[in-house]
Design a protein around this motif. Sequence first.
Motif, mmCIF file in Angstrom:
data_model
loop_
_atom_site.group_PDB
_atom_site.id
_atom_site.type_symbol
_atom_site.label_atom_id
_atom_site.label_comp_id
_atom_site.label_asym_id
_atom_site.label_seq_id
_atom_site.Cartn_x
_atom_site.Cartn_y
_atom_site.Cartn_z
ATOM 1 N N ASN A 1 68.757 -1.043 8.426
ATOM 2 C CA ASN A 1 69.046 -0.619 7.051
ATOM 3 C C ASN A 1 70.160 0.409 6.987
ATOM 4 O O ASN A 1 70.445 0.946 5.920
ATOM 5 C CB ASN A 1 67.791 -0.032 6.399
ATOM 6 C CG ASN A 1 66.667 -1.042 6.299
ATOM 7 O OD1 ASN A 1 66.902 -2.245 6.248
ATOM 8 N ND2 ASN A 1 65.446 -0.569 6.274
ATOM 9 N N GLY A 2 70.759 0.732 8.140
ATOM 10 C CA GLY A 2 71.866 1.681 8.175
ATOM 11 C C GLY A 2 71.444 3.141 8.190
ATOM 12 O O GLY A 2 72.273 4.030 8.002
ATOM 13 N N ILE A 3 70.179 3.415 8.434
ATOM 14 C CA ILE A 3 69.695 4.797 8.471
ATOM 15 C C ILE A 3 70.046 5.416 9.814
ATOM 16 O O ILE A 3 69.774 4.849 10.874
ATOM 17 C CB ILE A 3 68.170 4.856 8.227
ATOM 18 C CG1 ILE A 3 67.831 4.252 6.860
ATOM 19 C CG2 ILE A 3 67.643 6.269 8.359
ATOM 20 C CD1 ILE A 3 68.515 4.917 5.684
ATOM 21 N N ASN A 4 70.667 6.608 9.750
ATOM 22 C CA ASN A 4 71.053 7.335 10.957
ATOM 23 C C ASN A 4 71.001 8.841 10.689
ATOM 24 O O ASN A 4 70.506 9.261 9.642
ATOM 25 C CB ASN A 4 72.442 6.899 11.434
ATOM 26 C CG ASN A 4 73.530 7.206 10.423
ATOM 27 O OD1 ASN A 4 73.380 8.044 9.530
ATOM 28 N ND2 ASN A 4 74.647 6.540 10.560
ATOM 29 N N PHE B 1 66.214 13.210 14.668
ATOM 30 C CA PHE B 1 65.745 11.833 14.548
ATOM 31 C C PHE B 1 65.171 11.443 15.906
ATOM 32 O O PHE B 1 65.898 11.389 16.897
ATOM 33 C CB PHE B 1 66.921 10.950 14.156
ATOM 34 C CG PHE B 1 66.612 9.497 13.882
ATOM 35 C CD1 PHE B 1 65.329 9.002 13.770
ATOM 36 C CD2 PHE B 1 67.655 8.596 13.716
ATOM 37 C CE1 PHE B 1 65.084 7.661 13.497
ATOM 38 C CE2 PHE B 1 67.440 7.250 13.451
ATOM 39 C CZ PHE B 1 66.139 6.788 13.340
ATOM 40 N N VAL B 2 63.853 11.205 15.959
ATOM 41 C CA VAL B 2 63.182 10.891 17.222
ATOM 42 C C VAL B 2 62.421 9.571 17.094
ATOM 43 O O VAL B 2 61.679 9.363 16.137
ATOM 44 C CB VAL B 2 62.188 12.018 17.631
ATOM 45 C CG1 VAL B 2 61.468 11.660 18.923
ATOM 46 C CG2 VAL B 2 62.907 13.347 17.761
ATOM 47 N N ILE B 3 62.620 8.700 18.079
ATOM 48 C CA ILE B 3 61.864 7.449 18.174
ATOM 49 C C ILE B 3 60.802 7.664 19.244
ATOM 50 O O ILE B 3 61.100 8.106 20.356
ATOM 51 C CB ILE B 3 62.772 6.266 18.569
ATOM 52 C CG1 ILE B 3 63.896 6.074 17.548
ATOM 53 C CG2 ILE B 3 61.962 4.990 18.731
ATOM 54 C CD1 ILE B 3 63.450 5.672 16.171
ATOM 55 N N TRP B 4 59.557 7.333 18.888
ATOM 56 C CA TRP B 4 58.420 7.495 19.811
ATOM 57 C C TRP B 4 58.046 6.137 20.385
ATOM 58 O O TRP B 4 58.031 5.137 19.677
ATOM 59 C CB TRP B 4 57.234 8.113 19.063
ATOM 60 C CG TRP B 4 57.577 9.470 18.544
ATOM 61 C CD1 TRP B 4 58.130 9.766 17.336
ATOM 62 C CD2 TRP B 4 57.460 10.698 19.241
ATOM 63 N NE1 TRP B 4 58.356 11.121 17.230
ATOM 64 C CE2 TRP B 4 57.951 11.721 18.387
ATOM 65 C CE3 TRP B 4 56.998 11.053 20.501
ATOM 66 C CZ2 TRP B 4 57.969 13.055 18.760
ATOM 67 C CZ3 TRP B 4 57.004 12.383 20.868
ATOM 68 C CH2 TRP B 4 57.488 13.365 19.996
#
Length: 187
Positions: free
Chosen positions: A114-117, A182-185
Amino acid sequence: MIKKNFITAVALIALVSFMSCSDKDKFVVEKGKVGKITKETTIKELKEIFKKDSISSKMSGSVSEDDYFKEEDEYFIFEKGGKLLLTITPKEQQDSLSLIKSIEIHDQRFATKNGINLASTFAEINTNYRLRVESTLLSVTLFLDELNATMTVDKEELGLKDFTIQQVSLEQIPDLAKIKSFVIWFD
């Protein structure tokens, strides 16, 4: 002659589209995936994935029984030129075969479908994902369950400067609030 030129043109187009797809994949963020890193990637495999980049690490020292005060290993991925891309934390400390616990994204080229950054505003995130919110002393944590990710917003972005754990609702966050982390778990 025309057939030969046609075949050459088709091969060239296929090569260019393959290269652009693989470059695009380098920065894709999905649930369980950041670029070429997946839930199955081990710390040892990072050297191969980032062979054109630089990896630095901060090791935790000795393994402690007290999880509350235990430091964690961190692996920092730098692009050529020195730009920090990612901070990777393994599930198991001092174990090259460990899977990854989390990845903090530092480069805004990493984006969701979705282009979220990192450069996205709260309004963009809220429009594209269902969010839960939790307050801490200095920030507000946004939980993006669909991605198994968290994003933080400084309380100063909300106009709050006091050190309180006052609960903040999604409606209180300004549309133009900027993202701090911004963290991916991967659990």
